[in-house]
Design a protein around this motif. Structure first.
Motif, PDB file in Angstrom:
ATOM      1  N   TYR A 115       0.807  -1.212   0.000  1.00  0.00           N
ATOM      2  CA  TYR A 115       0.000   0.000   0.000  1.00  0.00           C
ATOM      3  C   TYR A 115       0.851   1.278   0.000  1.00  0.00           C
ATOM      4  N   LEU A 116       1.717   1.399   1.000  1.00  0.00           N
ATOM      5  CA  LEU A 116       2.421   2.663   1.168  1.00  0.00           C
ATOM      6  C   LEU A 116       3.486   2.903   0.110  1.00  0.00           C
ATOM      7  N   TYR A 117       4.105   1.821  -0.362  1.00  0.00           N
ATOM      8  CA  TYR A 117       5.186   1.989  -1.319  1.00  0.00           C
ATOM      9  C   TYR A 117       4.885   1.314  -2.658  1.00  0.00           C
ATOM     10  N   ALA A 118       3.587   1.212  -2.975  1.00  0.00           N
ATOM     11  CA  ALA A 118       3.186   0.571  -4.228  1.00  0.00           C
ATOM     12  C   ALA A 118       3.740   1.299  -5.439  1.00  0.00           C
ATOM     13  N   VAL A 119       3.919   2.609  -5.298  1.00  0.00           N
ATOM     14  CA  VAL A 119       4.441   3.382  -6.433  1.00  0.00           C
ATOM     15  C   VAL A 119       5.830   2.907  -6.837  1.00  0.00           C
ATOM     16  N   ILE A 120       6.590   2.385  -5.880  1.00  0.00           N
ATOM     17  CA  ILE A 120       7.926   1.874  -6.192  1.00  0.00           C
ATOM     18  C   ILE A 120       7.819   0.621  -7.046  1.00  0.00           C
ATOM     19  N   PHE A 121       6.926  -0.288  -6.643  1.00  0.00           N
ATOM     20  CA  PHE A 121       6.796  -1.551  -7.364  1.00  0.00           C
ATOM     21  C   PHE A 121       6.116  -1.372  -8.715  1.00  0.00           C
ATOM     22  N   ARG A 122       5.442  -0.251  -8.879  1.00  0.00           N
ATOM     23  CA  ARG A 122       4.803   0.004 -10.162  1.00  0.00           C
ATOM     24  C   ARG A 122       5.838   0.173 -11.269  1.00  0.00           C
ATOM     25  N   TYR A 123       7.042   0.557 -10.891  1.00  0.00           N
ATOM     26  CA  TYR A 123       8.078   0.801 -11.890  1.00  0.00           C
ATOM     27  C   TYR A 123       9.267  -0.150 -11.736  1.00  0.00           C
ATOM     28  N   THR A 124       9.116  -1.206 -10.946  1.00  0.00           N
ATOM     29  CA  THR A 124      10.166  -2.203 -10.830  1.00  0.00           C
ATOM     30  C   THR A 124       9.970  -3.284 -11.877  1.00  0.00           C
ATOM     31  N   HIS A 125      10.910  -4.220 -11.907  1.00  0.00           N
ATOM     32  CA  HIS A 125      10.817  -5.334 -12.850  1.00  0.00           C
ATOM     33  C   HIS A 125       9.584  -6.177 -12.534  1.00  0.00           C
ATOM     34  N   THR A 126       8.980  -6.731 -13.552  1.00  0.00           N
ATOM     35  CA  THR A 126       7.751  -7.510 -13.386  1.00  0.00           C
ATOM     36  C   THR A 126       7.949  -8.682 -12.432  1.00  0.00           C
ATOM     37  N   ILE A 127       9.112  -9.316 -12.471  1.00  0.00           N
ATOM     38  CA  ILE A 127       9.372 -10.467 -11.592  1.00  0.00           C
ATOM     39  C   ILE A 127       9.327 -10.029 -10.129  1.00  0.00           C
ATOM     40  N   ALA A 128       9.991  -8.900  -9.807  1.00  0.00           N
ATOM     41  CA  ALA A 128       9.995  -8.402  -8.432  1.00  0.00           C
ATOM     42  C   ALA A 128       8.590  -8.027  -7.978  1.00  0.00           C
ATOM     43  N   CYS A 129       7.844  -7.404  -8.867  1.00  0.00           N
ATOM     44  CA  CYS A 129       6.465  -7.015  -8.553  1.00  0.00           C
ATOM     45  C   CYS A 129       5.603  -8.245  -8.294  1.00  0.00           C
ATOM     46  N   THR A 130       5.759  -9.259  -9.127  1.00  0.00           N
ATOM     47  CA  THR A 130       4.971 -10.481  -8.977  1.00  0.00           C
ATOM     48  C   THR A 130       5.321 -11.217  -7.690  1.00  0.00           C
ATOM     49  N   TYR A 176       0.057 -17.989  -8.195  1.00  0.00           N
ATOM     50  CA  TYR A 176      -0.128 -16.544  -8.346  1.00  0.00           C
ATOM     51  C   TYR A 176       1.002 -15.911  -9.146  1.00  0.00           C
ATOM     52  N   TYR A 177       2.167 -16.537  -9.127  1.00  0.00           N
ATOM     53  CA  TYR A 177       3.311 -15.998  -9.870  1.00  0.00           C
ATOM     54  C   TYR A 177       3.005 -15.935 -11.366  1.00  0.00           C
ATOM     55  N   PHE A 178       2.176 -16.865 -11.833  1.00  0.00           N
ATOM     56  CA  PHE A 178       1.851 -16.943 -13.260  1.00  0.00           C
ATOM     57  C   PHE A 178       0.542 -16.214 -13.598  1.00  0.00           C
ATOM     58  N   ALA A 179      -0.051 -15.543 -12.605  1.00  0.00           N
ATOM     59  CA  ALA A 179      -1.306 -14.837 -12.841  1.00  0.00           C
ATOM     60  C   ALA A 179      -1.099 -13.379 -13.235  1.00  0.00           C
ATOM     61  N   PHE A 180       0.169 -12.919 -13.249  1.00  0.00           N
ATOM     62  CA  PHE A 180       0.448 -11.510 -13.528  1.00  0.00           C
ATOM     63  C   PHE A 180       1.292 -11.358 -14.793  1.00  0.00           C
ATOM     64  N   ILE A 212       7.949  -4.143 -16.887  1.00  0.00           N
ATOM     65  CA  ILE A 212       7.848  -3.164 -15.808  1.00  0.00           C
ATOM     66  C   ILE A 212       6.480  -3.288 -15.143  1.00  0.00           C
ATOM     67  N   GLY A 213       6.488  -3.331 -13.799  1.00  0.00           N
ATOM     68  CA  GLY A 213       5.243  -3.437 -13.057  1.00  0.00           C
ATOM     69  C   GLY A 213       4.523  -4.741 -13.311  1.00  0.00           C
ATOM     70  N   CYS A 214       3.341  -4.903 -12.734  1.00  0.00           N
ATOM     71  CA  CYS A 214       2.581  -6.128 -12.960  1.00  0.00           C
ATOM     72  C   CYS A 214       1.101  -5.895 -12.667  1.00  0.00           C
ATOM     73  N   MET A 215       0.276  -6.674 -13.319  1.00  0.00           N
ATOM     74  CA  MET A 215      -1.167  -6.652 -13.106  1.00  0.00           C
ATOM     75  C   MET A 215      -1.723  -8.022 -13.498  1.00  0.00           C
ATOM     76  N   PRO A 239      -5.876 -10.970 -18.072  1.00  0.00           N
ATOM     77  CA  PRO A 239      -7.326 -10.999 -18.302  1.00  0.00           C
ATOM     78  C   PRO A 239      -7.933 -12.380 -18.054  1.00  0.00           C
ATOM     79  N   GLU A 240      -7.198 -13.444 -18.425  1.00  0.00           N
ATOM     80  CA  GLU A 240      -7.752 -14.788 -18.250  1.00  0.00           C
ATOM     81  C   GLU A 240      -7.854 -15.198 -16.785  1.00  0.00           C
ATOM     82  N   TYR A 241      -7.191 -14.454 -15.893  1.00  0.00           N
ATOM     83  CA  TYR A 241      -7.289 -14.749 -14.459  1.00  0.00           C
ATOM     84  C   TYR A 241      -8.741 -14.632 -13.978  1.00  0.00           C
ATOM     85  N   PHE A 242      -9.522 -13.759 -14.624  1.00  0.00           N
ATOM     86  CA  PHE A 242     -10.903 -13.530 -14.224  1.00  0.00           C
ATOM     87  C   PHE A 242     -11.911 -14.331 -15.050  1.00  0.00           C
TER      88      PHE A 242
END
Length: 321
Positions: free
Chosen positions: A72-87, A148-152, A161-164, A167-170
């Motif tokens: 929550y507090l530092y999400a902005v950092i992970f938004r611009y990190t490598h996708t692996i770290a974010c996941t 969950y690692y494969f859901a992002f 960069i970043g992760c979300m 679409p098929e997760y839903f």
């Protein structure tokens, strides 16, 4: 959108920000202190209980760090990190919350056996079983959250960069089944298991207390203090406070989960919707449950308070010298 709706959204955003900031500071410090104080083994608790309480404090510390401090507090950092770290951060957030919940179940079951199953107590309520139970919770929680690692995937098609969520997760039946199983395992099943164990424990205590009072009154002809029941009182109070806190703080999350799935609601219209308010409140309360155990130990256990005072005194004397 009406002005009142914007005001509610802004209020909710401010409440979440200050709540998460406070929980980060309080949760990290309180759980770290609990690990140090209880881990010394001088709080008058059995080694079995000590193992569970230290493991629960460690899981709560990890839950606060992964679900609040970073998420929550530092999400902005992970938004611009490598996708692996974010996941990986998301995976550890799920793992830490699972560990916190299921260690509460393990502790509740251990105390249930100790109080209600005297014949089984000597074989189950041991340090070896406690260590096996704790290790099993950590390992299983990690393994079952690996998918969950494969859901992002990355925010950008060409850059990792970043992760979300994909679409098929839903929409994919496999992911939907996975989400249902995970939601049942945490928090539905633990919630109802803890409620059931507490009901059975209360019933056993009432029956045993009545029988022992009648037996002692018949033997001595007068009412006397029962040393065995007095020695079990601290363990019972600790059990009910820990499990009761869990039930109360997870209740909102469980109710909103059941309601949204029965009503087949997969999303809410906007942030001002009452269901959103309830969902956000449930999320904050379940994170709060990762901070309450440390205070419960201090309030219910006199020797924990004494050890904490000694630690503070030693720290103060060291700084003066």
């Amino acid at each position: 959108m009406a002005v009142s709706d914007w005001q509610r959204i802004r209020t909710l955003s401010n409440v979440k920000y200050y709540f998460n900031y406070s929980i980060t500071v309080i949760g990290l410090l309180s759980n770290l202190v609990a690990i140090i104080v209880i881990g010394r083994g001088k709080c008058g608790l059995s080694r079995c209980i000590t193992h569970y309480l230290v493991a629960m404090a460690a899981a709560d510390l990890l839950a606060v760090f992964c679900n609040v401090a970073i998420f929550y507090l530092y999400a902005v950092i992970f938004r611009y990190t490598h996708t692996i770290a974010c996941t990986l951060q998301y995976v550890m957030a799920y793992v830490s919350l699972d560990c916190s919940v299921w260690l509460t179940v393990a502790f509740t079951f251990d105390r249930f056996v100790a109080i209600c199953c005297q014949d089984f107590k000597t074989r189950y309520c041991t340090v070896r079983i406690a260590r096996v139970a704790i290790a099993t919770v950590y390992v299983v929680s990690f393994i079952r959250n690996i998918p969950y690692y494969f859901a992002f995937y990355s925010y950008y098609p060409t850059m990792p960069i970043g992760c979300m969520e994909k679409p098929e997760y839903f929409t994919h039946p496999g992911w939907i089944a996975f989400a249902w199983i995970n939601n049942i395992l945490t928090p539905l099943l633990p919630f109802f298991v803890i409620v059931l164990l507490n009901i059975l424990t209360v019933r056993s205590i009432v029956v045993a207390s009545r029988a022992r009072r009648k037996l002692r009154a018949h033997a001595s002809g007068e009412k006397q203090e029962d040393p065995e029941m007095e020695s079990r009182k601290k363990s019972i109070i600790l059990l009910f406070c820990v499990s009761g806190s869990f039930i109360l703080l997870w209740l909102t999350d469980v109710i909103t989960f059941i309601y949204t799935h029965i009503a087949n609601i997969h999303y809410v219209p906007d942030w001002s919707h009452p269901l959103t308010m309830a969902t956000e409140a449930g999320n904050m309360l379940k994170i709060l449950s990762s901070c309450t155990n440390s205070f419960i130990y201090v309030v219910t256990q006199s020797k924990v308070r004494d050890e904490l005072k000694n630690a503070i005194s030693c720290s103060a004397n060291y700084e003066l010298n």
